[in-house]
Design a protein around this motif. Structure first.
Motif, PDB file in Angstrom:
ATOM      1  N   GLY A 198       0.820  -1.208   0.000  1.00 22.19           N
ATOM      2  CA  GLY A 198       0.000   0.000   0.000  1.00 22.19           C
ATOM      3  C   GLY A 198       0.856   1.262   0.000  1.00 22.19           C
ATOM      4  O   GLY A 198       0.431   2.303   0.477  1.00 22.19           O
ATOM      5  N   ASP A 199       2.071   1.170  -0.548  1.00 17.69           N
ATOM      6  CA  ASP A 199       3.046   2.249  -0.497  1.00 17.69           C
ATOM      7  C   ASP A 199       3.149   2.956  -1.851  1.00 17.69           C
ATOM      8  O   ASP A 199       3.953   2.590  -2.708  1.00 17.69           O
ATOM      9  N   SER A 200       2.353   4.000  -2.024  1.00 19.84           N
ATOM     10  CA  SER A 200       2.336   4.724  -3.297  1.00 19.84           C
ATOM     11  C   SER A 200       3.638   5.498  -3.539  1.00 19.84           C
ATOM     12  O   SER A 200       4.052   5.667  -4.685  1.00 19.84           O
ATOM     13  N   THR A 201       4.303   5.926  -2.480  1.00 24.40           N
ATOM     14  CA  THR A 201       5.577   6.645  -2.634  1.00 24.40           C
ATOM     15  C   THR A 201       6.634   5.720  -3.234  1.00 24.40           C
ATOM     16  O   THR A 201       7.353   6.102  -4.165  1.00 24.40           O
ATOM     17  N   ALA A 202       6.729   4.506  -2.722  1.00 28.18           N
ATOM     18  CA  ALA A 202       7.673   3.528  -3.278  1.00 28.18           C
ATOM     19  C   ALA A 202       7.270   3.161  -4.698  1.00 28.18           C
ATOM     20  O   ALA A 202       8.117   3.035  -5.580  1.00 28.18           O
ATOM     21  N   LEU A 203       5.984   3.028  -4.940  1.00 32.45           N
ATOM     22  CA  LEU A 203       5.474   2.624  -6.249  1.00 32.45           C
ATOM     23  C   LEU A 203       5.912   3.573  -7.360  1.00 32.45           C
ATOM     24  O   LEU A 203       6.477   3.144  -8.366  1.00 32.45           O
ATOM     25  N   VAL A 204       5.689   4.853  -7.171  1.00 31.50           N
ATOM     26  CA  VAL A 204       5.919   5.812  -8.260  1.00 31.50           C
ATOM     27  C   VAL A 204       7.393   5.964  -8.638  1.00 31.50           C
ATOM     28  O   VAL A 204       7.709   6.357  -9.752  1.00 31.50           O
ATOM     29  N   LYS A 205       8.298   5.616  -7.743  1.00 38.95           N
ATOM     30  CA  LYS A 205       9.716   5.788  -8.070  1.00 38.95           C
ATOM     31  C   LYS A 205      10.197   4.811  -9.140  1.00 38.95           C
ATOM     32  O   LYS A 205      11.263   5.000  -9.711  1.00 38.95           O
ATOM     33  N   TYR A 206       9.405   3.795  -9.458  1.00 34.97           N
ATOM     34  CA  TYR A 206       9.774   2.817 -10.485  1.00 34.97           C
ATOM     35  C   TYR A 206       9.236   3.186 -11.871  1.00 34.97           C
ATOM     36  O   TYR A 206       9.417   2.438 -12.818  1.00 34.97           O
ATOM     37  N   PHE A 207       8.596   4.352 -11.984  1.00 36.42           N
ATOM     38  CA  PHE A 207       7.978   4.785 -13.238  1.00 36.42           C
ATOM     39  C   PHE A 207       8.621   6.062 -13.758  1.00 36.42           C
ATOM     40  O   PHE A 207       9.108   6.882 -12.972  1.00 36.42           O
ATOM     41  N   ILE A 208       8.557   6.250 -15.086  1.00 35.18           N
ATOM     42  CA  ILE A 208       8.894   7.550 -15.650  1.00 35.18           C
ATOM     43  C   ILE A 208       7.733   8.491 -15.321  1.00 35.18           C
ATOM     44  O   ILE A 208       6.658   8.051 -14.905  1.00 35.18           O
ATOM     45  N   GLU A 209       7.953   9.769 -15.552  1.00 36.78           N
ATOM     46  CA  GLU A 209       6.870  10.732 -15.383  1.00 36.78           C
ATOM     47  C   GLU A 209       5.848  10.512 -16.494  1.00 36.78           C
ATOM     48  O   GLU A 209       6.212  10.376 -17.658  1.00 36.78           O
ATOM     49  N   GLU A 210       4.596  10.431 -16.157  1.00 35.75           N
ATOM     50  CA  GLU A 210       3.484  10.251 -17.097  1.00 35.75           C
ATOM     51  C   GLU A 210       3.602   9.009 -17.993  1.00 35.75           C
ATOM     52  O   GLU A 210       3.581   9.099 -19.219  1.00 35.75           O
ATOM     53  N   PRO A 211       3.686   7.836 -17.381  1.00 38.46           N
ATOM     54  CA  PRO A 211       3.711   6.607 -18.187  1.00 38.46           C
ATOM     55  C   PRO A 211       2.329   6.320 -18.772  1.00 38.46           C
ATOM     56  O   PRO A 211       1.320   6.851 -18.304  1.00 38.46           O
ATOM     57  N   ASN A 212       2.298   5.484 -19.790  1.00 36.64           N
ATOM     58  CA  ASN A 212       1.022   5.028 -20.354  1.00 36.64           C
ATOM     59  C   ASN A 212       0.478   3.909 -19.472  1.00 36.64           C
ATOM     60  O   ASN A 212       1.207   2.977 -19.138  1.00 36.64           O
ATOM     61  N   MET A 213      -0.781   4.012 -19.094  1.00 38.99           N
ATOM     62  CA  MET A 213      -1.419   3.018 -18.229  1.00 38.99           C
ATOM     63  C   MET A 213      -2.771   2.678 -18.851  1.00 38.99           C
ATOM     64  O   MET A 213      -3.680   3.529 -18.876  1.00 38.99           O
ATOM     65  N   LYS A 214      -2.890   1.451 -19.385  1.00 45.19           N
ATOM     66  CA  LYS A 214      -4.122   1.069 -20.077  1.00 45.19           C
ATOM     67  C   LYS A 214      -4.553  -0.326 -19.674  1.00 45.19           C
ATOM     68  O   LYS A 214      -3.734  -1.176 -19.318  1.00 45.19           O
ATOM     69  N   THR A 215      -5.852  -0.562 -19.775  1.00 47.74           N
ATOM     70  CA  THR A 215      -6.441  -1.868 -19.521  1.00 47.74           C
ATOM     71  C   THR A 215      -7.404  -2.207 -20.647  1.00 47.74           C
ATOM     72  O   THR A 215      -8.209  -1.363 -21.054  1.00 47.74           O
ATOM     73  N   VAL A 216      -7.304  -3.443 -21.129  1.00 45.01           N
ATOM     74  CA  VAL A 216      -8.217  -3.954 -22.157  1.00 45.01           C
ATOM     75  C   VAL A 216      -9.087  -5.011 -21.485  1.00 45.01           C
ATOM     76  O   VAL A 216      -8.571  -5.920 -20.831  1.00 45.01           O
ATOM     77  N   TYR A 217     -10.409  -4.878 -21.639  1.00 48.43           N
ATOM     78  CA  TYR A 217     -11.309  -5.846 -21.018  1.00 48.43           C
ATOM     79  C   TYR A 217     -12.580  -5.967 -21.847  1.00 48.43           C
ATOM     80  O   TYR A 217     -12.856  -5.151 -22.725  1.00 48.43           O
ATOM     81  N   LYS A 218     -13.337  -6.994 -21.538  1.00 47.13           N
ATOM     82  CA  LYS A 218     -14.595  -7.229 -22.243  1.00 47.13           C
ATOM     83  C   LYS A 218     -15.752  -6.976 -21.287  1.00 47.13           C
ATOM     84  O   LYS A 218     -15.740  -7.445 -20.144  1.00 47.13           O
ATOM     85  N   LYS A 219     -16.734  -6.212 -21.750  1.00 45.48           N
ATOM     86  CA  LYS A 219     -17.927  -5.951 -20.951  1.00 45.48           C
ATOM     87  C   LYS A 219     -19.127  -6.048 -21.868  1.00 45.48           C
ATOM     88  O   LYS A 219     -19.176  -5.376 -22.914  1.00 45.48           O
ATOM     89  N   ASP A 220     -20.073  -6.881 -21.491  1.00 48.55           N
ATOM     90  CA  ASP A 220     -21.282  -7.101 -22.288  1.00 48.55           C
ATOM     91  C   ASP A 220     -20.933  -7.445 -23.736  1.00 48.55           C
ATOM     92  O   ASP A 220     -21.554  -6.952 -24.687  1.00 48.55           O
ATOM     93  N   GLY A 221     -19.904  -8.268 -23.916  1.00 47.84           N
ATOM     94  CA  GLY A 221     -19.501  -8.721 -25.242  1.00 47.84           C
ATOM     95  C   GLY A 221     -18.685  -7.727 -26.045  1.00 47.84           C
ATOM     96  O   GLY A 221     -18.248  -8.021 -27.146  1.00 47.84           O
ATOM     97  N   GLU A 222     -18.458  -6.548 -25.494  1.00 49.25           N
ATOM     98  CA  GLU A 222     -17.714  -5.513 -26.211  1.00 49.25           C
ATOM     99  C   GLU A 222     -16.313  -5.363 -25.617  1.00 49.25           C
ATOM    100  O   GLU A 222     -16.133  -5.374 -24.407  1.00 49.25           O
ATOM    101  N   ILE A 223     -15.307  -5.240 -26.482  1.00 44.67           N
ATOM    102  CA  ILE A 223     -13.940  -5.006 -26.032  1.00 44.67           C
ATOM    103  C   ILE A 223     -13.772  -3.515 -25.763  1.00 44.67           C
ATOM    104  O   ILE A 223     -14.054  -2.679 -26.627  1.00 44.67           O
ATOM    105  N   LEU A 224     -13.313  -3.196 -24.553  1.00 46.88           N
ATOM    106  CA  LEU A 224     -13.157  -1.807 -24.146  1.00 46.88           C
ATOM    107  C   LEU A 224     -11.711  -1.532 -23.746  1.00 46.88           C
ATOM    108  O   LEU A 224     -10.997  -2.427 -23.291  1.00 46.88           O
ATOM    109  N   LEU A 225     -11.300  -0.297 -23.915  1.00 45.13           N
ATOM    110  CA  LEU A 225      -9.971   0.141 -23.521  1.00 45.13           C
ATOM    111  C   LEU A 225     -10.127   1.261 -22.499  1.00 45.13           C
ATOM    112  O   LEU A 225     -10.753   2.287 -22.782  1.00 45.13           O
TER     113      LEU A 225
END
Length: 150
Positions: free
Chosen positions: A40-67
């Motif tokens: 649950g350590d957001s301070t530790a988490l962010v140090k492993y990323f560049i500034e403004e990384p791309n963060m996306k999720t692909v999933y299916k809902k009601d038969g439709e592929i969503l991003l």
């Protein structure tokens, strides 16, 4: 001639060791991201990323592929906001490919909230080596509740 052959073997071995070293470093960064999430350590988490990384999720809902397009801030808030149960992303069969300062990792996972299974899928991490340090520049993942890869 023998000395030249020995030197060539030594240099080949050093090149191979450096490649392994980068792979180990990328693996470590990915594991540290999930360690920070579990803690649950957001301070530790962010140090492993560049500034403004791309963060996306692909999933299916009601038969439709969503991003869904998220942000590191959204991720850090979700991780760092106090919650009773541990967010535990269990990974297996991590595959890493590296070309110079670029790394890509295919990371099958199962996600649990406390002991309860929530979903599974695959994370694809892209990392860049900046000033000798590997940083996450992008994560895209799939999410589903069946047909988990492990």
């Amino acid at each position: 001639m023998r000395k030249l052959f020995t030197l060539a073997l030594l240099l080949t071995g050093l090149s191979f060791a450096n490649a392994q070293s980068d792979e180990e470093k990328v693996d470590k960064v990915i594991h540290k991201v999930f360690d920070a999430m579990r803690a649950g350590d957001s301070t530790a988490l962010v140090k492993y990323f560049i500034e403004e990384p791309n963060m996306k999720t692909v999933y299916k809902k009601d038969g439709e592929i969503l991003l869904h397009v998220g942000s590191l801030n959204d991720f850090a808030v979700a991780v760092g906001t106090p919650h009773e149960e541990v967010y535990n992303e269990v990974i297996d069969n991590l595959e890493i490919k590296i070309d110079g300062p670029l790394a890509s990792a295919w990371v099958p996972y199962k996600f649990f909230i406390g002991e309860k299974f929530s979903h599974c899928g695959v994370n694809v991490f892209e990392l860049v080596k900046i000033d000798g340090n590997w940083k996450v520049s992008s994560i895209i993942d799939t999410r589903r509740q069946e047909n988990c890869l492990f």
